[in-house]
Write a protein that holds these residues in place. Structure first.
Motif, mmCIF file in Angstrom:
data_model
loop_
_atom_site.group_PDB
_atom_site.id
_atom_site.type_symbol
_atom_site.label_atom_id
_atom_site.label_comp_id
_atom_site.label_asym_id
_atom_site.label_seq_id
_atom_site.Cartn_x
_atom_site.Cartn_y
_atom_site.Cartn_z
ATOM 1 N N ASP A 97 0.816 -1.222 0.000
ATOM 2 C CA ASP A 97 0.000 0.000 0.000
ATOM 3 C C ASP A 97 0.849 1.271 0.000
ATOM 4 O O ASP A 97 0.328 2.358 0.249
ATOM 5 C CB ASP A 97 -0.923 0.020 1.230
ATOM 6 C CG ASP A 97 -1.945 -1.103 1.195
ATOM 7 O OD1 ASP A 97 -2.344 -1.509 0.080
ATOM 8 O OD2 ASP A 97 -2.346 -1.585 2.271
ATOM 9 N N CYS A 98 2.137 1.142 -0.268
ATOM 10 C CA CYS A 98 3.020 2.309 -0.177
ATOM 11 C C CYS A 98 3.031 3.149 -1.451
ATOM 12 O O CYS A 98 3.700 4.183 -1.492
ATOM 13 C CB CYS A 98 4.441 1.886 0.177
ATOM 14 S SG CYS A 98 5.359 1.141 -1.201
ATOM 15 N N GLY A 99 2.315 2.720 -2.481
ATOM 16 C CA GLY A 99 2.374 3.416 -3.766
ATOM 17 C C GLY A 99 2.043 4.888 -3.684
ATOM 18 O O GLY A 99 2.741 5.731 -4.267
ATOM 19 N N GLU A 100 0.972 5.233 -2.972
ATOM 20 C CA GLU A 100 0.562 6.634 -2.863
ATOM 21 C C GLU A 100 1.661 7.463 -2.204
ATOM 22 O O GLU A 100 2.018 8.550 -2.698
ATOM 23 C CB GLU A 100 -0.721 6.749 -2.049
ATOM 24 C CG GLU A 100 -1.193 8.184 -1.838
ATOM 25 C CD GLU A 100 -2.389 8.290 -0.910
ATOM 26 O OE1 GLU A 100 -2.781 9.430 -0.600
ATOM 27 O OE2 GLU A 100 -2.909 7.248 -0.474
ATOM 28 N N PHE A 101 2.205 6.967 -1.106
ATOM 29 C CA PHE A 101 3.270 7.692 -0.412
ATOM 30 C C PHE A 101 4.505 7.817 -1.295
ATOM 31 O O PHE A 101 5.074 8.912 -1.441
ATOM 32 C CB PHE A 101 3.633 6.975 0.894
ATOM 33 C CG PHE A 101 4.899 7.475 1.521
ATOM 34 C CD1 PHE A 101 4.910 8.662 2.236
ATOM 35 C CD2 PHE A 101 6.088 6.772 1.366
ATOM 36 C CE1 PHE A 101 6.092 9.142 2.792
ATOM 37 C CE2 PHE A 101 7.265 7.242 1.922
ATOM 38 C CZ PHE A 101 7.262 8.428 2.640
ATOM 39 N N PHE A 102 4.926 6.717 -1.902
ATOM 40 C CA PHE A 102 6.149 6.733 -2.697
ATOM 41 C C PHE A 102 6.031 7.671 -3.897
ATOM 42 O O PHE A 102 6.990 8.361 -4.251
ATOM 43 C CB PHE A 102 6.497 5.323 -3.155
ATOM 44 C CG PHE A 102 7.814 5.223 -3.860
ATOM 45 C CD1 PHE A 102 8.997 5.563 -3.220
ATOM 46 C CD2 PHE A 102 7.874 4.798 -5.177
ATOM 47 C CE1 PHE A 102 10.216 5.479 -3.869
ATOM 48 C CE2 PHE A 102 9.086 4.712 -5.836
ATOM 49 C CZ PHE A 102 10.258 5.054 -5.186
ATOM 50 N N ASN A 103 4.863 7.708 -4.506
ATOM 51 C CA ASN A 103 4.662 8.617 -5.642
ATOM 52 C C ASN A 103 4.824 10.075 -5.230
ATOM 53 O O ASN A 103 5.264 10.910 -6.026
ATOM 54 C CB ASN A 103 3.272 8.406 -6.245
ATOM 55 C CG ASN A 103 3.178 7.110 -7.030
ATOM 56 O OD1 ASN A 103 4.182 6.577 -7.506
ATOM 57 N ND2 ASN A 103 1.962 6.593 -7.171
ATOM 58 N N LYS A 104 4.469 10.378 -3.988
ATOM 59 C CA LYS A 104 4.551 11.753 -3.499
ATOM 60 C C LYS A 104 5.990 12.182 -3.208
ATOM 61 O O LYS A 104 6.332 13.353 -3.352
ATOM 62 C CB LYS A 104 3.697 11.923 -2.236
ATOM 63 C CG LYS A 104 2.194 11.821 -2.480
ATOM 64 C CD LYS A 104 1.425 11.957 -1.185
ATOM 65 C CE LYS A 104 -0.072 11.816 -1.382
ATOM 66 N NZ LYS A 104 -0.625 12.862 -2.252
ATOM 67 N N VAL A 105 6.827 11.230 -2.780
ATOM 68 C CA VAL A 105 8.184 11.600 -2.353
ATOM 69 C C VAL A 105 9.250 11.253 -3.386
ATOM 70 O O VAL A 105 10.405 11.658 -3.231
ATOM 71 C CB VAL A 105 8.547 10.930 -1.001
ATOM 72 C CG1 VAL A 105 7.541 11.330 0.074
ATOM 73 C CG2 VAL A 105 8.618 9.414 -1.133
ATOM 74 N N ARG A 106 8.889 10.525 -4.430
ATOM 75 C CA ARG A 106 9.888 10.086 -5.413
ATOM 76 C C ARG A 106 10.665 11.268 -6.004
ATOM 77 O O ARG A 106 11.892 11.236 -6.115
ATOM 78 C CB ARG A 106 9.240 9.298 -6.546
ATOM 79 C CG ARG A 106 10.273 8.756 -7.534
ATOM 80 C CD ARG A 106 9.674 8.372 -8.871
ATOM 81 N NE ARG A 106 8.817 7.212 -8.768
ATOM 82 C CZ ARG A 106 7.497 7.262 -8.882
ATOM 83 N NH1 ARG A 106 6.880 8.426 -9.062
ATOM 84 N NH2 ARG A 106 6.784 6.161 -8.813
ATOM 85 N N SER A 107 9.949 12.315 -6.397
ATOM 86 C CA SER A 107 10.603 13.455 -7.031
ATOM 87 C C SER A 107 11.640 14.095 -6.107
ATOM 88 O O SER A 107 12.754 14.418 -6.539
ATOM 89 C CB SER A 107 9.561 14.500 -7.449
ATOM 90 O OG SER A 107 10.181 15.643 -7.993
ATOM 91 N N ALA A 108 11.296 14.270 -4.836
ATOM 92 C CA ALA A 108 12.234 14.874 -3.883
ATOM 93 C C ALA A 108 13.442 13.969 -3.657
ATOM 94 O O ALA A 108 14.573 14.456 -3.525
ATOM 95 C CB ALA A 108 11.524 15.153 -2.558
ATOM 96 N N LEU A 109 13.210 12.659 -3.627
ATOM 97 C CA LEU A 109 14.321 11.722 -3.471
ATOM 98 C C LEU A 109 15.265 11.778 -4.677
ATOM 99 O O LEU A 109 16.489 11.800 -4.530
ATOM 100 C CB LEU A 109 13.784 10.295 -3.294
ATOM 101 C CG LEU A 109 13.125 9.966 -1.957
ATOM 102 C CD1 LEU A 109 12.377 8.637 -2.040
ATOM 103 C CD2 LEU A 109 14.162 9.913 -0.833
ATOM 104 N N LEU A 110 14.693 11.805 -5.866
ATOM 105 C CA LEU A 110 15.504 11.870 -7.084
ATOM 106 C C LEU A 110 16.302 13.171 -7.152
ATOM 107 O O LEU A 110 17.485 13.177 -7.508
ATOM 108 C CB LEU A 110 14.615 11.743 -8.316
ATOM 109 C CG LEU A 110 14.072 10.338 -8.623
ATOM 110 C CD1 LEU A 110 12.981 10.424 -9.689
ATOM 111 C CD2 LEU A 110 15.192 9.414 -9.075
ATOM 112 N N THR A 111 15.637 14.278 -6.805
ATOM 113 C CA THR A 111 16.312 15.574 -6.850
ATOM 114 C C THR A 111 17.478 15.622 -5.870
ATOM 115 O O THR A 111 18.575 16.094 -6.209
ATOM 116 C CB THR A 111 15.319 16.704 -6.528
ATOM 117 O OG1 THR A 111 14.257 16.693 -7.493
ATOM 118 C CG2 THR A 111 15.999 18.058 -6.543
ATOM 119 N N THR A 112 17.250 15.137 -4.657
ATOM 120 C CA THR A 112 18.312 15.136 -3.650
ATOM 121 C C THR A 112 19.438 14.200 -4.055
ATOM 122 O O THR A 112 20.619 14.516 -3.891
ATOM 123 C CB THR A 112 17.750 14.723 -2.277
ATOM 124 O OG1 THR A 112 16.638 15.564 -1.947
ATOM 125 C CG2 THR A 112 18.806 14.844 -1.189
#
Length: 211
Positions: A144-159
């Motif tokens: 069920d982590c898909g919603e959360f991961f979709n929200k933070v993926r961009s910030a993780l990639l940028t960092t």
């Protein structure tokens, strides 16, 4: 009560090495992905929140633990860097010690905001803790982590792609991206784009170091 099937923490150790030519990104993710699940209980017992007043005690009831986590969540928006780092460390420690699916699932938006804010505005230690938190949340939420991961993926990639960020924080982001992508069971084209993006920035970072 936690849903059945959420306790298989061995899922973190799965091989997420990519197919194709994106070996650089796969190698970096693979190098770091096992560190979260390999942390020993003795290490956790010895861990104290950063900048704090000693180790957080999470030995009481579930209600007491959740109350402490609620307090820590509130402190994640504090103006003091040390206060935010301590709060993130306390949340991480709580999630390492107990399965808290029901507590987390109703606060996905809140946790996503905490992770994004700390990654984008924090410094090395705070970014490292935030990336680790995102990985722990994906493990706790399981499929069920898909919603959360979709929200933070961009910030993780940028960092991860920012060469001015510390190596430890970037490694934590790589780990979180690997864990989140695997557990969320992203579509193959999404995983491929992520790996390609990471491989590209690996090459750029190496070139900049050589210049």
């Amino acid at each position: 009560m936690p849903r059945k099937g959420k306790k298989d923490y061995g899922i973190v150790k799965a091989d997420v090495s990519p197919d194709g030519n994106n070996e650089d990104a796969g190698s970096e993710v693979g190098t770091h992905i096992s560190s979260l699940s390999d942390t020993k209980t003795t290490d956790l017992d010895a861990e104290a929140p950063l900048g704090g007043e000693g180790q957080a005690e999470f030995t009481g009831s579930l209600d007491q633990l959740e109350d402490k986590l609620k307090d820590a969540i509130e402190k994640c928006t504090d103006s003091s860097v040390k206060s935010r780092e301590t709060a993130l460390a306390e949340i991480n420690l709580g999630l390492e010690r107990r399965l808290l699916y029901d507590f987390i699932v109703g606060r996905v938006e809140t946790f996503a905001d905490i992770v994004e804010r700390s990654l984008r505005r924090g410094k090395s230690a705070e970014q490292n803790l935030a990336a680790r938190l995102s990985a722990l949340l994906c493990v706790q939420l399981g499929g069920d982590c898909g919603e959360f991961f979709n929200k933070v993926r961009s910030a993780l990639l940028t960092t991860y792609s920012d060469v001015s960020v510390s190596a430890l924080a970037r490694a934590a982001c790589a780990e979180a991206l690997g864990i989140g992508s695997f557990i969320a069971d992203e579509e193959p084209d999404v995983r491929t784009r992520t790996r390609s993006w990471m491989a590209k920035h690996n090459r750029i970072a190496r070139q900049e170091r050589l210049e």
